[in-house]
Design a protein around this motif. Structure first.
Motif, PDB file in Angstrom:
ATOM      1  N   VAL A   1       0.865  -1.167   0.000  1.00 18.51           N
ATOM      2  CA  VAL A   1       0.000   0.000   0.000  1.00 18.51           C
ATOM      3  C   VAL A   1       0.906   1.222   0.000  1.00 18.51           C
ATOM      4  CG1 VAL A   1      -1.721   1.331   1.272  1.00 18.51           C
ATOM      5  CG2 VAL A   1      -1.874  -1.177   1.227  1.00 18.51           C
ATOM      6  N   ILE A   2       0.674   2.141  -0.936  1.00 16.35           N
ATOM      7  CA  ILE A   2       1.488   3.345  -1.043  1.00 16.35           C
ATOM      8  C   ILE A   2       0.591   4.564  -0.884  1.00 16.35           C
ATOM      9  CG2 ILE A   2       3.068   4.686  -2.481  1.00 16.35           C
ATOM     10  CD1 ILE A   2       3.737   2.088  -3.970  1.00 16.35           C
ATOM     11  N   VAL A   3       0.958   5.442   0.040  1.00 11.47           N
ATOM     12  CA  VAL A   3       0.155   6.636   0.309  1.00 11.47           C
ATOM     13  C   VAL A   3       0.768   7.858  -0.380  1.00 11.47           C
ATOM     14  CG1 VAL A   3      -0.680   8.208   2.096  1.00 11.47           C
ATOM     15  CG2 VAL A   3      -0.676   5.743   2.501  1.00 11.47           C
ATOM     16  N   GLY A   4      -0.065   8.580  -1.137  1.00 16.85           N
ATOM     17  CA  GLY A   4       0.339   9.848  -1.738  1.00 16.85           C
ATOM     18  C   GLY A   4       1.421   9.731  -2.782  1.00 16.85           C
ATOM     19  N   ARG A   5       2.171  10.846  -2.968  1.00 14.18           N
ATOM     20  CA  ARG A   5       3.326  10.893  -3.858  1.00 14.18           C
ATOM     21  C   ARG A   5       2.988  10.634  -5.323  1.00 14.18           C
ATOM     22  NH1 ARG A   5       7.033  13.089  -0.305  1.00 14.18           N
ATOM     23  NH2 ARG A   5       5.640  13.102   1.459  1.00 14.18           N
ATOM     24  N   SER A   6       1.744  10.877  -5.736  1.00 16.62           N
ATOM     25  CA  SER A   6       1.301  10.670  -7.120  1.00 16.62           C
ATOM     26  C   SER A   6       1.500   9.225  -7.572  1.00 16.62           C
ATOM     27  CB  SER A   6       2.041  11.610  -8.079  1.00 16.62           C
ATOM     28  OG  SER A   6       1.839  12.961  -7.730  1.00 16.62           O
ATOM     29  N   ALA A   7       1.475   8.291  -6.634  1.00 15.30           N
ATOM     30  CA  ALA A   7       1.725   6.888  -6.965  1.00 15.30           C
ATOM     31  C   ALA A   7       0.698   6.342  -7.947  1.00 15.30           C
ATOM     32  CB  ALA A   7       1.731   6.045  -5.689  1.00 15.30           C
ATOM     33  N   ASP A   8      -0.537   6.836  -7.866  1.00 12.58           N
ATOM     34  CA  ASP A   8      -1.565   6.368  -8.794  1.00 12.58           C
ATOM     35  C   ASP A   8      -1.173   6.654 -10.234  1.00 12.58           C
ATOM     36  OD1 ASP A   8      -2.224   9.138  -7.651  1.00 12.58           O
ATOM     37  OD2 ASP A   8      -3.400   9.119  -9.492  1.00 12.58           O
ATOM     38  N   TYR A   9      -0.583   7.824 -10.465  1.00  4.21           N
ATOM     39  CA  TYR A   9      -0.170   8.198 -11.816  1.00  4.21           C
ATOM     40  C   TYR A   9       1.112   7.478 -12.226  1.00  4.21           C
ATOM     41  CZ  TYR A   9       1.091  11.023 -15.862  1.00  4.21           C
ATOM     42  OH  TYR A   9       1.428  11.431 -17.125  1.00  4.21           O
ATOM     43  N   ILE A  10       2.055   7.399 -11.318  1.00  2.00           N
ATOM     44  CA  ILE A  10       3.323   6.750 -11.623  1.00  2.00           C
ATOM     45  C   ILE A  10       3.110   5.295 -12.021  1.00  2.00           C
ATOM     46  CG2 ILE A  10       5.521   6.009 -10.605  1.00  2.00           C
ATOM     47  CD1 ILE A  10       5.283   8.521  -8.773  1.00  2.00           C
ATOM     48  N   LEU A  11       2.139   4.642 -11.403  1.00  2.00           N
ATOM     49  CA  LEU A  11       1.866   3.225 -11.660  1.00  2.00           C
ATOM     50  C   LEU A  11       0.664   3.019 -12.576  1.00  2.00           C
ATOM     51  CD1 LEU A  11       2.364   1.931  -7.996  1.00  2.00           C
ATOM     52  CD2 LEU A  11       4.062   2.003  -9.845  1.00  2.00           C
ATOM     53  N   ARG A  12       0.283   4.036 -13.299  1.00  2.00           N
ATOM     54  CA  ARG A  12      -0.962   4.019 -14.080  1.00  2.00           C
ATOM     55  C   ARG A  12      -1.027   2.920 -15.138  1.00  2.00           C
ATOM     56  NH1 ARG A  12       2.479   7.585 -15.883  1.00  2.00           N
ATOM     57  NH2 ARG A  12       2.714   8.105 -18.109  1.00  2.00           N
ATOM     58  N   GLU A  13       0.119   2.439 -15.610  1.00  2.00           N
ATOM     59  CA  GLU A  13       0.120   1.421 -16.659  1.00  2.00           C
ATOM     60  C   GLU A  13       0.019   0.009 -16.102  1.00  2.00           C
ATOM     61  OE1 GLU A  13       3.522   2.095 -19.085  1.00  2.00           O
ATOM     62  OE2 GLU A  13       2.799   4.037 -19.834  1.00  2.00           O
ATOM     63  N   ARG A  14       0.090  -0.130 -14.804  1.00  2.00           N
ATOM     64  CA  ARG A  14      -0.022  -1.452 -14.190  1.00  2.00           C
ATOM     65  C   ARG A  14      -1.492  -1.837 -14.061  1.00  2.00           C
ATOM     66  NH1 ARG A  14       4.855  -3.181 -11.471  1.00  2.00           N
ATOM     67  NH2 ARG A  14       3.559  -4.833 -10.604  1.00  2.00           N
ATOM     68  N   THR A  15      -1.789  -3.081 -14.352  1.00  2.00           N
ATOM     69  CA  THR A  15      -3.165  -3.572 -14.256  1.00  2.00           C
ATOM     70  C   THR A  15      -3.461  -4.190 -12.898  1.00  2.00           C
ATOM     71  OG1 THR A  15      -2.530  -5.708 -15.208  1.00  2.00           O
ATOM     72  CG2 THR A  15      -3.269  -3.987 -16.734  1.00  2.00           C
ATOM     73  N   ASP A  16      -2.434  -4.292 -12.053  1.00  2.00           N
ATOM     74  CA  ASP A  16      -2.616  -4.918 -10.739  1.00  2.00           C
ATOM     75  C   ASP A  16      -2.704  -3.886  -9.622  1.00  2.00           C
ATOM     76  OD1 ASP A  16      -0.003  -4.077 -10.873  1.00  2.00           O
ATOM     77  OD2 ASP A  16       0.879  -5.945 -10.115  1.00  2.00           O
ATOM     78  N   CYS A  17      -3.041  -2.642  -9.974  1.00  2.00           N
ATOM     79  CA  CYS A  17      -3.170  -1.573  -8.978  1.00  2.00           C
ATOM     80  C   CYS A  17      -4.636  -1.210  -8.737  1.00  2.00           C
ATOM     81  CB  CYS A  17      -2.443  -0.316  -9.441  1.00  2.00           C
ATOM     82  SG  CYS A  17      -0.649  -0.422  -9.333  1.00  2.00           S
ATOM     83  N   LEU A  18      -4.932  -0.859  -7.504  1.00  2.00           N
ATOM     84  CA  LEU A  18      -6.222  -0.294  -7.136  1.00  2.00           C
ATOM     85  C   LEU A  18      -5.952   1.109  -6.614  1.00  2.00           C
ATOM     86  CD1 LEU A  18      -9.285  -0.575  -6.621  1.00  2.00           C
ATOM     87  CD2 LEU A  18      -8.719  -1.474  -4.348  1.00  2.00           C
ATOM     88  N   ASN A  19      -6.410   2.119  -7.338  1.00  3.54           N
ATOM     89  CA  ASN A  19      -6.140   3.506  -6.985  1.00  3.54           C
ATOM     90  C   ASN A  19      -7.342   4.125  -6.280  1.00  3.54           C
ATOM     91  OD1 ASN A  19      -3.604   3.381  -8.296  1.00  3.54           O
ATOM     92  ND2 ASN A  19      -4.605   3.721 -10.262  1.00  3.54           N
ATOM     93  N   VAL A  20      -7.121   4.606  -5.067  1.00  2.00           N
ATOM     94  CA  VAL A  20      -8.202   5.098  -4.208  1.00  2.00           C
ATOM     95  C   VAL A  20      -7.958   6.553  -3.824  1.00  2.00           C
ATOM     96  CG1 VAL A  20      -9.439   4.724  -2.043  1.00  2.00           C
ATOM     97  CG2 VAL A  20      -8.443   2.764  -3.265  1.00  2.00           C
ATOM     98  N   PHE A  21      -9.049   7.325  -3.779  1.00  5.33           N
ATOM     99  CA  PHE A  21      -8.967   8.706  -3.287  1.00  5.33           C
ATOM    100  C   PHE A  21      -9.902   8.842  -2.089  1.00  5.33           C
ATOM    101  CE2 PHE A  21      -9.978  13.217  -3.032  1.00  5.33           C
ATOM    102  CZ  PHE A  21      -8.728  13.792  -3.204  1.00  5.33           C
ATOM    103  N   ILE A  22      -9.365   9.333  -0.968  1.00  2.15           N
ATOM    104  CA  ILE A  22     -10.131   9.521   0.266  1.00  2.15           C
ATOM    105  C   ILE A  22     -10.392  11.012   0.480  1.00  2.15           C
ATOM    106  CG2 ILE A  22     -10.214   9.137   2.753  1.00  2.15           C
ATOM    107  CD1 ILE A  22     -10.160   6.545   1.184  1.00  2.15           C
ATOM    108  N   HIS A  23     -11.635  11.352   0.731  1.00  2.00           N
ATOM    109  CA  HIS A  23     -11.994  12.747   0.990  1.00  2.00           C
ATOM    110  C   HIS A  23     -13.020  12.798   2.123  1.00  2.00           C
ATOM    111  CE1 HIS A  23     -15.985  12.426  -1.048  1.00  2.00           C
ATOM    112  NE2 HIS A  23     -15.367  11.457  -1.684  1.00  2.00           N
ATOM    113  N   ALA A  24     -13.321  13.987   2.574  1.00  2.00           N
ATOM    114  CA  ALA A  24     -14.325  14.171   3.634  1.00  2.00           C
ATOM    115  C   ALA A  24     -14.743  15.635   3.644  1.00  2.00           C
ATOM    116  CB  ALA A  24     -13.757  13.763   4.994  1.00  2.00           C
ATOM    117  N   ASP A  25     -15.860  15.913   4.312  1.00  2.00           N
ATOM    118  CA  ASP A  25     -16.288  17.304   4.428  1.00  2.00           C
ATOM    119  C   ASP A  25     -15.358  18.040   5.384  1.00  2.00           C
ATOM    120  OD1 ASP A  25     -17.569  17.472   7.279  1.00  2.00           O
ATOM    121  OD2 ASP A  25     -18.413  15.657   6.378  1.00  2.00           O
TER     122      ASP A  25
END
Length: 202
Positions: A107-131
């Motif tokens: 599990v990798i938090v932050g650091r634009s990891a979702d974009y850096i690993l965007r070509e991998r098919t074994d990734c689950l990219n999650v965004f957490i937000h709140a009010d």
């Protein structure tokens, strides 16, 4: 596990880091947040605080980022000695994130990891937000944010993250299209968010 790597992007104060740690513990995989910062600091020789700020809040040109993603930098087209410190950190961080994803489930938090690993098919990219109310409560209690004007501090943090993300990825931070899953931790709570992510990852 059908998804080897989970990336967690998050608004400041939303509990994204805590959720990421819970997910890693439940799945029995490595967790990289400050651990990633320590790896970059060790390999780069820069101070830990400098790496922490530069890796997520810097705002240099996206040119070097795009070159590093394409592998041009690592092939010797640019000399490390000619790069500003912030760019050196960013490129090294990107390389380490890719190495970690290749090495083992994590599990990798932050650091634009979702974009850096965007070509991998074994990734689950999650965004957490709140009010804002939920984020302020958490930030004041856990991060010693001043209760006098916490909204401004949180907004500034998220603005800096969004700016950095846009500069290095040319994408909009927090936009649902850039993630597989977005969760409101203020509505679901941290444990439920964790359970949803774990169920999808499996």
């Amino acid at each position: 596990m059908s998804k080897r790597v989970i990336t967690i992007s998050r608004e400041f104060g939303s509990g994204g880091r805590a959720i990421g740690k819970m997910v890693a513990d439940k799945l029995g995989v490595k967790f990289y947040d400050r651990e990633l910062i320590q790896l970059v600091a060790k390999e780069s020789g820069f101070a830990l605080d400098f790496v922490e700020e530069t890796g997520e809040y810097s705002s240099t040109s996206s040119l070097l980022y795009n070159l590093s993603v394409g592998g041009i930098y690592t092939q010797g087209a640019f000399s490390p000695e000619t790069l500003p410190p912030a760019d050196k950190v960013q490129i090294l961080q990107n390389n380490i994130i890719r190495e970690l994803a290749e090495k083992e489930p994590c599990v990798i938090v932050g650091r634009s990891a979702d974009y850096i690993l965007r070509e991998r098919t074994d990734c689950l990219n999650v965004f957490i937000h709140a009010d804002m109310a939920h984020k302020v409560k958490r930030a004041v209690e856990l991060y010693n944010i001043s209760p006098k004007s916490p909204e401004k501090i949180l907004a500034k943090k998220d603005k800096a993250r969004a700016s950095q993300y846009r500069r290095y990825t040319d994408q909009v931070w927090g936009m649902a299209d850039n993630y597989h899953l977005t969760l409101d931790s203020g509505v679901f709570g941290l444990e439920k968010c964790c359970d949803i992510i774990v169920a999808l990852a499996r």
